[in-house]
Design a protein around this motif. Structure first.
Motif, PDB file in Angstrom:
ATOM      1  N   THR A  18     -37.500 -15.859  15.527  1.00 51.61           N
ATOM      2  CA  THR A  18     -38.282 -14.983  14.646  1.00 51.61           C
ATOM      3  C   THR A  18     -37.458 -14.595  13.424  1.00 51.61           C
ATOM      4  OG1 THR A  18     -39.501 -14.098  16.527  1.00 51.61           O
ATOM      5  CG2 THR A  18     -39.422 -12.718  14.541  1.00 51.61           C
ATOM      6  N   LYS A  60     -33.761 -25.762  32.170  1.00 48.66           N
ATOM      7  CA  LYS A  60     -32.334 -26.117  32.204  1.00 48.66           C
ATOM      8  C   LYS A  60     -31.872 -26.608  30.834  1.00 48.66           C
ATOM      9  CE  LYS A  60     -32.542 -27.497  37.074  1.00 48.66           C
ATOM     10  NZ  LYS A  60     -32.222 -26.154  37.554  1.00 48.66           N
ATOM     11  N   ARG A  87     -24.794 -23.460  22.923  1.00 51.41           N
ATOM     12  CA  ARG A  87     -25.231 -22.770  24.141  1.00 51.41           C
ATOM     13  C   ARG A  87     -24.229 -22.931  25.258  1.00 51.41           C
ATOM     14  NH1 ARG A  87     -31.141 -22.982  23.024  1.00 51.41           N
ATOM     15  NH2 ARG A  87     -32.067 -21.939  24.791  1.00 51.41           N
ATOM     16  N   ARG A 126     -45.695 -14.661  24.503  1.00 49.89           N
ATOM     17  CA  ARG A 126     -45.518 -15.531  23.319  1.00 49.89           C
ATOM     18  C   ARG A 126     -46.570 -16.632  23.290  1.00 49.89           C
ATOM     19  NH1 ARG A 126     -39.801 -18.131  22.081  1.00 49.89           N
ATOM     20  NH2 ARG A 126     -39.992 -18.794  24.237  1.00 49.89           N
ATOM     21  N   ARG A 170     -34.308 -19.894  32.996  1.00 46.07           N
ATOM     22  CA  ARG A 170     -33.653 -19.853  31.676  1.00 46.07           C
ATOM     23  C   ARG A 170     -32.733 -18.642  31.551  1.00 46.07           C
ATOM     24  NH1 ARG A 170     -38.660 -19.727  28.144  1.00 46.07           N
ATOM     25  NH2 ARG A 170     -37.284 -19.614  26.340  1.00 46.07           N
ATOM     26  N   GLY A 198     -35.839  -3.094  19.381  1.00 45.72           N
ATOM     27  CA  GLY A 198     -36.901  -2.417  18.629  1.00 45.72           C
ATOM     28  C   GLY A 198     -37.940  -3.380  18.065  1.00 45.72           C
TER      29      GLY A 198
END
Ligand code: AP5
Length: 212
Positions: A18, A60, A87, A126, A170, A198
């Motif tokens: 986002t 995964k 990651r 989502r 995840r 927030g």
């Protein structure tokens, strides 16, 4: 931290995509989302896409060697925001090595911190446009017309890996394989933490002082 080469780090649902999207558009940076790149490859049915789908649907990670090749095929010399890469420590070391070859370095890493229940709530709500990939949320960022993308009119759908079993996996994968990056970047003073619990606009305001 005025930065042109940034990594956005944080668990699934923390808001990396986002905030990378608006910031990249606003500042003329390249937004590189490895998740989006893989979803395009899956949709196109490429060899990498077919291999990646099996891992992604289960929540995964794609093996490091494949992922590093995918990223470096797309990264440019200009400013960028990496969303979803690195990651693992191996990916972070590969990135540092690659930048060193160009006498460049990472300007900063932003860690989006959000509590677990909020992450789960966001991921369950989502919706993503199947045509253009724009991201919405049934609770926090509704489209003008339910089920229809504001940008292109495409159909909104839930990501396969936003189903409860995959979300649980995840989050566990993040704790085990990605969380060690917090220490990796903290050690070299490259990490800035953002309280990302927030509303989207509030997080955006909190980020402003960190940005190029
Ligand atoms: P990827 O697509 O990168 O998924 P992720 O990292 O799990 O991140 P998400 O996209 O789920 O979350 P986000 O932080 O971007 O949140 P968002 O802004 O969308 O990766 C998917 C898969 O690809 C991986 O599981 C793996 O298999 C593979 N992969 C990708 N990169 C890899 C790599 N480097 N190595 C190996 N494998 C790799 O926000 C979530 C929702 O919340 C949205 O609906 C949004 O509208 C809403 N929202 C955001 N912020 C707020 C807020 N402040 N308040 C209220 N709602 C908000």
């Amino acid at each position: 931290m005025a930065s042109n080469r940034m990594v956005f780090l944080g668990p699934p649902g923390a808001g990396k995509g986002t905030h990378a999207a608006w910031l990249a558009e606003d500042r003329g940076l390249q937004h590189i989302s490895t998740g989006d790149m893989l979803r395009v490859a899956v949709k196109a049915g490429t060899e990498i896409g077919l291999a990646a789908k099996v891992y992604m649907d289960q929540g995964k990670l794609i093996p490091d060697d494949i992922m590093i090749d995918v990223l470096f095929a797309d990264i440019s010399d200009t400013g960028w925001i990496l969303d979803g890469f690195p990651r693992t420590v191996a990916q972070a070391e590969a990135l540092d090595k690659r930048l060193a070859e160009y006498a460049a370095e990472l300007d900063g890493v932003v860690l989006f911190e959000v509590d677990r229940q909020t992450l789960i709530d966001r991921l369950m709500a989502r919706m993503t446009c199947e045509a253009c990939g724009a991201v919405y949320n049934r609770l926090h960022r509704k489209p003008l017309v339910e089920g229809v993308c504001d940008v292109c009119g495409g159909k909104l759908q839930q990501r396969v890996d936003d189903r409860p079993e995959a979300v649980t996996e995840r989050l566990a994968v993040y704790d085990k394989q990605t969380r060690p990056l917090v220490e990796f970047y903290d050690r070299t003073s490259r990490l800035t933490r953002i309280d990302a619990r927030g509303a989207i606009e509030d997080v955006r305001l909190a980020m402003e002082p960190l940005l190029p």
